[in-house]
Design an enzyme around this catalytic site. Sequence first.
Site, PDB file in Angstrom:
ATOM      1  CG  ASP A 478      -8.842  -0.994  -3.732  1.00 53.52           C
ATOM      2  OD1 ASP A 478      -7.912  -1.421  -4.426  1.00 53.52           O
ATOM      3  OD2 ASP A 478     -10.045  -1.077  -4.069  1.00 53.52           O
ATOM      4  CG  ASP A 540     -10.939  -6.275  -8.785  1.00 57.73           C
ATOM      5  OD1 ASP A 540     -11.056  -6.519  -7.569  1.00 57.73           O
ATOM      6  OD2 ASP A 540     -10.764  -5.134  -9.241  1.00 57.73           O
TER       7      ASP A 540
HETATM    8  C1  DGJ Z   1     -10.960  -2.444  -6.656  1.00 52.59           C
HETATM    9  C2  DGJ Z   1     -11.014  -3.661  -5.774  1.00 52.59           C
HETATM   10  O1  DGJ Z   1     -10.189  -4.649  -6.282  1.00 52.59           O
HETATM   11  C3  DGJ Z   1     -12.459  -4.121  -5.655  1.00 52.59           C
HETATM   12  O2  DGJ Z   1     -12.519  -5.295  -4.905  1.00 52.59           O
HETATM   13  C4  DGJ Z   1     -13.283  -3.037  -5.036  1.00 52.59           C
HETATM   14  O3  DGJ Z   1     -12.862  -2.805  -3.722  1.00 52.59           O
HETATM   15  C5  DGJ Z   1     -13.158  -1.769  -5.869  1.00 52.59           C
HETATM   16  N1  DGJ Z   1     -11.794  -1.402  -6.081  1.00 52.59           N
HETATM   17  C6  DGJ Z   1     -13.884  -0.623  -5.200  1.00 52.59           C
HETATM   18  O4  DGJ Z   1     -13.702   0.546  -5.856  1.00 52.59           O
END
Ligand code: DGJ
Length: 719
Positions: A478, A540
Amino acid sequence: MSICFNNEAKQFYLHTRSASYVMEIYEGCLAHIHWGARINQAPLLDELFPHYVGGGFCASDLPGRITDSTDILPQEYPSFGSADLREPAIQVRFETGDGLIRFRYHSHRIYNGKPAPEGLPSAYGTEDEWETLEITLLDEFTGLKAVLNYSIFYEQDLLARSAKIINSGALSCELQQAASFAMDFHDDRFDVIHLPGSWGRERHIQRTSLDHTSIRLDSKRGSSSHNQNPFLALVRPETTETAGDAYGFCLVYSGSFMAGAFCEQFHTTRVQMGIHPHNFSLRLTPGEAFQTPEALLVYSGKGLGEMSRKFHRVIRKNLCRGNYRDTARPVLINNWEATYFNFDEEKILTLAEKARKIGVDLMVLDDGWFGKRDNDNCSLGDWVPNLRKLPSGLDGLAKKVNAMGMQFGLWFEPEMISPDSDLYRAHPDWCIHTPGRPRTEGRQQLILDLAKPEVCDYIINTLCGILGSCSISYVKWDMNRNMAEVPYAGHGHRYMLGLYRVLETITGKFPHILFESCSGGGGRFDAGMLHYMPQTWTSDDSDAVERLYIQEGTSLVYPTSTMGAHVSAVPNHQVGRITPLDMRSKVAFMGRYGLELDLNKLQEAELDKLKEEITFYKAYQQLIHCGDFYRLASPYHSNRAAYQIISEDKNTVMVFLFNVTGIPHMCADRIHLQGLDPDGVYVDIDTDKAHDGSALMYVGIPSDNRRDMLSTVRIFKKQ
Ligand code: DGJ
């Protein structure tokens, strides 16, 4: 030979299956003649400019020629320093203070295969698949050279372009801009298609008439970003999904970029793409060189659909790498939206057990497993398991998950550091910052300075230590903020080189691990990241309706095999919308399928339904990810969406039909399939009914539009 040089006409020809790219050396300048449908022989440039064009306000730097000025000449790598006052592809500042470059043809060579730009991601393949033309331009006054690389992939009408800038003179210079490519089209009758967006609504398709203006797309955020994707297409106003010229441009790079289509006084269009010149500067001392990232250029004379499929094939087979490139990937469950930070080992094991029972292969533990991270205020950099939450550590948890017959995966955000972390307390100078100036935090975090080799080494050692310490089969990588207050011009690119080294090393050491990149969802969904990690968390926002828009936009360039797509809870956590489980699942079928919800909150019937869906997905995932993708109806133009995937051997066809909002008292829509054998007979596997291929394409199949949120998947097999 698909590349040749006609010495008499001084013309270069690059032929692919259905396209040709032609250039001419005109008074020493490298001029563009044609890119489009395949031709045998092009006229000379003088024949294309039959009457004198010059005078006006154009300075005459090609005296005696019909095209009297480089300001009129269609060019391949324009510079600032002569009469051409349009957008330059390259800008430098020599130590004398001047920035003039006058590139002229110096030499060329043609060879089989394709070079890999050092330290950067790029497309690859065998010597039979690729052929390369390398043209060197020289500014005889300073000794600056531009080596332009044109590698063609015959089958997919693909051209990979990049440039290497070499300071072969005696003076040092600051390189302020070096586009990966530029080219001049002879007219401006184009629409520009691009993919703007934001967090939670990435890559929404935008089509704008160029209309004698200029369009500049960019990211100055230190990553390719949610806000624009490093992609643009030029299409004719009449171009559709199935007909007309489409020119697609995709940058294989994950940092700040600039792409533009610039119209000029003679209604020509200059298109170019590369690292963003904003805050970019690299010193080239005599003998030093700079390599630009690569750009992939695709031509289709059969509309946008064919352009996308050509990108898909190349990205799937000649850009993505690793053990998982062609094989089936595990169906995963991710605990993020099920628990957020509020979990412990027991909760994770309960979730895993429920997931296993319905056919899930992989349990992914997301953010919050390390340091003292119970919220997003702290601990990034402290990659040590939190034993309060995970009393048997990562190894213990992984073993328990494995004992259930499932694989175990883990979330990291390796490029980040929390001010409240042991890592920060030990190395406060490792974050990106400018001493003496305020530092902006994003999500309460700072970015590790990957322009520093010791920081990259720390990340490599730490991650390799953890990945080697227990049975981890999957990593979610991430990256959750943009770069601010970067310390010097050119820093962004040095960061990217550091990141690419880290990724190359770690993914190379753990070939059995499936890596998925992520940046607050799809904030770094680009061809650069896909070279290291074969899939990206698309957004997301996992709401089924929003995902139709996001996934369709993403499909303009990137194949289904690269898009992470999960079934999540309702009401949806991002938009609050309630969609049926069936639709959430069918939309997720068109990507790398996974679950992202608390299974404990589902009814038995819902769990049974998910089990069926997973079984079905597994049976067809190779078709979904290796087949050819067609957009049949778009949510951008109507209340419905329809897509088709056809296997490489053309024998199995999968059709997805979605109706977002119902229409009362209306005849059914008709959806026309594409790319079938018109004389073939196709049997619907649910009804056993045989259908004529031509009828499926030209009469169509009905699509129910009476209710909101309908979804259907139909499969036809050729007899
Ligand atoms: C952003 C990601 O896109 C989410 O899926 C998740 O992993 C969060 N970060 C966790 O902080």
